[in-house]
Structures are given as structure tokens and as C-alpha cells.
Design a protein around this motif. Structure first.
Motif, PDB file in Angstrom:
ATOM      1  N   SER A 126       0.846  -1.200   0.000  1.00 29.79           N
ATOM      2  CA  SER A 126       0.000   0.000   0.000  1.00 29.79           C
ATOM      3  C   SER A 126       0.878   1.246   0.000  1.00 29.79           C
ATOM      4  O   SER A 126       2.001   1.240   0.501  1.00 29.79           O
ATOM      5  N   ILE A 127       0.342   2.309  -0.547  1.00 29.83           N
ATOM      6  CA  ILE A 127       1.147   3.520  -0.731  1.00 29.83           C
ATOM      7  C   ILE A 127       1.157   4.385   0.530  1.00 29.83           C
ATOM      8  O   ILE A 127       0.125   4.626   1.136  1.00 29.83           O
ATOM      9  N   ILE A 128       2.341   4.803   0.923  1.00 33.87           N
ATOM     10  CA  ILE A 128       2.492   5.804   1.980  1.00 33.87           C
ATOM     11  C   ILE A 128       2.531   7.168   1.313  1.00 33.87           C
ATOM     12  O   ILE A 128       1.888   8.101   1.756  1.00 33.87           O
ATOM     13  N   ASN A 129       3.275   7.257   0.239  1.00 43.14           N
ATOM     14  CA  ASN A 129       3.546   8.535  -0.406  1.00 43.14           C
ATOM     15  C   ASN A 129       3.937   8.410  -1.856  1.00 43.14           C
ATOM     16  O   ASN A 129       4.530   7.422  -2.259  1.00 43.14           O
ATOM     17  N   SER A 130       3.655   9.456  -2.588  1.00 49.44           N
ATOM     18  CA  SER A 130       4.312   9.674  -3.874  1.00 49.44           C
ATOM     19  C   SER A 130       5.137  10.938  -3.684  1.00 49.44           C
ATOM     20  O   SER A 130       4.859  11.731  -2.792  1.00 49.44           O
ATOM     21  N   PHE A 131       6.178  11.085  -4.462  1.00 48.00           N
ATOM     22  CA  PHE A 131       6.975  12.309  -4.360  1.00 48.00           C
ATOM     23  C   PHE A 131       7.446  12.714  -5.743  1.00 48.00           C
ATOM     24  O   PHE A 131       7.479  11.920  -6.677  1.00 48.00           O
ATOM     25  N   THR A 132       7.787  13.984  -5.858  1.00 48.34           N
ATOM     26  CA  THR A 132       8.232  14.560  -7.125  1.00 48.34           C
ATOM     27  C   THR A 132       9.529  15.334  -6.917  1.00 48.34           C
ATOM     28  O   THR A 132      10.020  15.432  -5.793  1.00 48.34           O
ATOM     29  N   VAL A 133      10.024  15.913  -7.984  1.00 57.43           N
ATOM     30  CA  VAL A 133      11.213  16.792  -8.022  1.00 57.43           C
ATOM     31  C   VAL A 133      12.309  16.387  -7.037  1.00 57.43           C
ATOM     32  O   VAL A 133      12.752  17.163  -6.216  1.00 57.43           O
ATOM     33  N   THR A 134      12.767  15.176  -7.183  1.00 56.36           N
ATOM     34  CA  THR A 134      13.769  14.625  -6.276  1.00 56.36           C
ATOM     35  C   THR A 134      14.987  14.136  -7.047  1.00 56.36           C
ATOM     36  O   THR A 134      14.862  13.528  -8.091  1.00 56.36           O
ATOM     37  N   ASP A 135      16.149  14.401  -6.480  1.00 56.67           N
ATOM     38  CA  ASP A 135      17.386  13.807  -6.958  1.00 56.67           C
ATOM     39  C   ASP A 135      17.758  12.708  -5.976  1.00 56.67           C
ATOM     40  O   ASP A 135      17.523  12.831  -4.778  1.00 56.67           O
ATOM     41  N   PHE A 136      18.317  11.632  -6.471  1.00 54.90           N
ATOM     42  CA  PHE A 136      18.674  10.502  -5.613  1.00 54.90           C
ATOM     43  C   PHE A 136      20.148  10.562  -5.268  1.00 54.90           C
ATOM     44  O   PHE A 136      20.928  11.085  -6.039  1.00 54.90           O
ATOM     45  N   PRO A 137      20.549  10.037  -4.127  1.00 52.17           N
ATOM     46  CA  PRO A 137      19.842   9.209  -3.168  1.00 52.17           C
ATOM     47  C   PRO A 137      18.949  10.012  -2.229  1.00 52.17           C
ATOM     48  O   PRO A 137      18.946  11.237  -2.242  1.00 52.17           O
ATOM     49  N   ILE A 138      18.217   9.269  -1.389  1.00 48.66           N
ATOM     50  CA  ILE A 138      17.425   9.823  -0.298  1.00 48.66           C
ATOM     51  C   ILE A 138      18.176   9.449   0.976  1.00 48.66           C
ATOM     52  O   ILE A 138      18.831   8.409   1.030  1.00 48.66           O
ATOM     53  N   TYR A 139      18.088  10.274   1.987  1.00 42.56           N
ATOM     54  CA  TYR A 139      18.792  10.011   3.245  1.00 42.56           C
ATOM     55  C   TYR A 139      17.776   9.830   4.376  1.00 42.56           C
ATOM     56  O   TYR A 139      16.838  10.616   4.511  1.00 42.56           O
ATOM     57  N   VAL A 140      17.990   8.788   5.182  1.00 45.53           N
ATOM     58  CA  VAL A 140      17.147   8.528   6.349  1.00 45.53           C
ATOM     59  C   VAL A 140      17.916   9.054   7.560  1.00 45.53           C
ATOM     60  O   VAL A 140      19.061   8.672   7.792  1.00 45.53           O
ATOM     61  N   THR A 141      17.283   9.942   8.331  1.00 48.81           N
ATOM     62  CA  THR A 141      17.939  10.532   9.496  1.00 48.81           C
ATOM     63  C   THR A 141      17.744   9.652  10.722  1.00 48.81           C
ATOM     64  O   THR A 141      17.049   8.639  10.672  1.00 48.81           O
ATOM     65  N   THR A 142      18.321  10.063  11.826  1.00 53.69           N
ATOM     66  CA  THR A 142      18.136   9.339  13.088  1.00 53.69           C
ATOM     67  C   THR A 142      16.993   9.930  13.904  1.00 53.69           C
ATOM     68  O   THR A 142      16.597   9.349  14.907  1.00 53.69           O
ATOM     69  N   SER A 143      16.454  11.069  13.479  1.00 52.14           N
ATOM     70  CA  SER A 143      15.313  11.669  14.186  1.00 52.14           C
ATOM     71  C   SER A 143      14.015  11.147  13.574  1.00 52.14           C
ATOM     72  O   SER A 143      13.994  10.687  12.433  1.00 52.14           O
ATOM     73  N   SER A 144      12.934  11.220  14.345  1.00 52.37           N
ATOM     74  CA  SER A 144      11.659  10.718  13.829  1.00 52.37           C
ATOM     75  C   SER A 144      10.506  11.634  14.215  1.00 52.37           C
ATOM     76  O   SER A 144      10.585  12.403  15.170  1.00 52.37           O
ATOM     77  N   THR A 145       9.446  11.536  13.421  1.00 52.76           N
ATOM     78  CA  THR A 145       8.207  12.263  13.652  1.00 52.76           C
ATOM     79  C   THR A 145       7.070  11.288  13.378  1.00 52.76           C
ATOM     80  O   THR A 145       7.093  10.592  12.356  1.00 52.76           O
ATOM     81  N   GLU A 146       6.099  11.236  14.277  1.00 55.95           N
ATOM     82  CA  GLU A 146       4.978  10.304  14.137  1.00 55.95           C
ATOM     83  C   GLU A 146       5.459   8.869  13.912  1.00 55.95           C
ATOM     84  O   GLU A 146       4.926   8.133  13.084  1.00 55.95           O
ATOM     85  N   LYS A 147       6.493   8.472  14.633  1.00 57.33           N
ATOM     86  CA  LYS A 147       7.068   7.117  14.615  1.00 57.33           C
ATOM     87  C   LYS A 147       7.759   6.739  13.306  1.00 57.33           C
ATOM     88  O   LYS A 147       8.164   5.597  13.118  1.00 57.33           O
ATOM     89  N   PHE A 148       7.931   7.668  12.386  1.00 61.60           N
ATOM     90  CA  PHE A 148       8.654   7.425  11.141  1.00 61.60           C
ATOM     91  C   PHE A 148       9.895   8.313  11.110  1.00 61.60           C
ATOM     92  O   PHE A 148       9.844   9.486  11.480  1.00 61.60           O
ATOM     93  N   TYR A 149      10.992   7.740  10.639  1.00 61.74           N
ATOM     94  CA  TYR A 149      12.221   8.526  10.517  1.00 61.74           C
ATOM     95  C   TYR A 149      12.000   9.711   9.581  1.00 61.74           C
ATOM     96  O   TYR A 149      11.295   9.604   8.576  1.00 61.74           O
ATOM     97  N   ASP A 150      12.617  10.837   9.929  1.00 66.54           N
ATOM     98  CA  ASP A 150      12.615  11.994   9.039  1.00 66.54           C
ATOM     99  C   ASP A 150      13.542  11.669   7.859  1.00 66.54           C
ATOM    100  O   ASP A 150      14.508  10.916   8.002  1.00 66.54           O
TER     101      ASP A 150
END
Length: 198
Positions: free
Chosen positions: A121-145
Motif C-alpha cells: 500500500s502507498i504511503i507517499n508519492s513524491f516529485t522533483v527529487t534527486d537521488f539518493p534519499i537520506y534517512v535521518t536518526t530523528s523521527s516524527t509520528e514514529k517514522f524517521y525523518d
């Protein structure tokens, strides 16, 4: 894999019974070498049929649903994706970050992609992005920023109401470099991710 090992062991046993002169038995040497490499994990198994990953099939199925209206306009070269798995909410199940790198999904502002739950199931779609994506160590609503690069700047994306923002370019800009403690995911330009058709 077990069948290959059994066949190799059988050949080894037969060849050793037929020829007592081990120094002249080329077949035995080849079999022993192959068997030791197979058991040691160093054999070239490129001819072995790769088992289809359940995640790949799940993503393919979801992309065919999400892009149903777009597919007729796509060329065969546009119908491929990259993905990376990461447990974004520490529930012991990976979410899937899906990205593209072709002219149908990418433009001057960057590329599009999706973040899918473990069940597809989809959480999100996103646009205008260059890769890679970075996962931080902080979180909001139980998901990493997350940190997305867009327009040559790094933007911080935080979960809000069960979704990440879909347009990273209008989110908070991070000053300086990406923090060292982040994890790089969906590194399409890094060249280590497989390309899959859908």
C-alpha cells in the motif's frame, strides 16, 4: 543448489572409483574445486535462475495499479524502476522506496517516486527529487525523518498525518552537508541497485 551439490558429489564418487591415479584425474580435480567453491560461497552461480523477490513482485503489482492511466503512453524503456528497502518506522518490516530515472518520470526539477508499506500500500508519492534519499536518526509520528535533494539543496521531510510531503522542494532547507549519521537509500546514481521492469 542441493541438487547441484549432490550431482557434484556423485561425479566425484564415480570418478574416484574409476581411476585410482588421482594426479591424472582431471574430472575429479574440477569437481573437487567446484564443490569447494560452491560450499565456500565463491562459485559463480550466475547461470542459476534467480528466485524472484517477493518485494519486486509486490512493487510491480502496485506500480501497474498506480500508473494504470500512464502505462499506455509509456515506452518499454520507461517501464522500469529501482527500489531500496528500509524499516522507516521500526516495526521490523521494511518499507520500499521506489524511484525512476528515465524521461517519463524525470525532468529538469528531478524525478518522481513512491514510498510503499510492506504490504504494497502507498504511503507517499513524491516529485522533483534527486537521488539518493537520506534517512535521518530523528523521527516524527514514529517514522524517521527523510532528507531529499531537490534543486541542488537538501530538504528535510517529516511525517505529518501519516504522509511525508510529496514535494520536497518546498520543505525546510538543511544548511550545510547531510549529517554523517544518516543512511543513504535509493542511491540510483551509485550504480549498485538493480533495474526492474514493470
Amino acid at each position: 543448489m542441493k541438487n547441484k551439490i549432490l550431482i557434484l558429489v556423485s561425479i566425484l564418487a564415480l570418478s574416484s572409483c574409476q581411476n585410482k591415479d588421482n594426479s591424472k584425474n582431471i574430472v575429479k580435480t574440477v569437481v573437487q574445486d567446484t564443490l569447494s567453491k560452491t560450499l565456500g560461497g565463491t562459485a559463480d552461480l550466475s547461470e542459476a535462475t534467480p528466485k524472484e523477490d517477493k518485494a519486486i513482485e509486490l512493487i510491480r503489482k502496485q506500480l501497474n495499479v498506480l500508473l494504470k492511466k500512464d502505462i499506455p503512453a509509456m515506452t518499454k524503456d520507461n517501464r522500469y524502476f529501482y527500489y531500496d528497502a528500509f524499516d522507516l518506522n521500526n516495526d521490523q518490516k521494511n518499507e520500499y522506496l521506489v524511484g525512476f530515472s528515465n524521461s517519463y518520470f524525470c525532468g529538469s526539477g528531478g524525478c518522481s517516486g513512491y514510498i510503499l508499506n510492506n504490504d504494497g500500500s502507498i504511503i507517499n508519492s513524491f516529485t522533483v527529487t534527486d537521488f539518493p534519499i537520506y534517512v535521518t536518526t530523528s523521527s516524527t509520528e514514529k517514522f524517521y525523518d527523510l532528507i531529499f535533494e531537490s534543486g541542488g539543496k537538501f530538504h528535510l521531510l517529516k511525517m505529518k498525518g501519516g504522509k511525508y510531503p510529496s514535494n520536497p522542494s518546498v520543505q525546510q532547507v538543511i544548511k550545510g552537508d547531510v549529517p554523517k549519521e544518516t543512511t543513504k537509500v535509493l542511491d540510483i546514481q551509485g550504480g549498485k541497485l538493480e533495474k526492474y521492469s514493470f
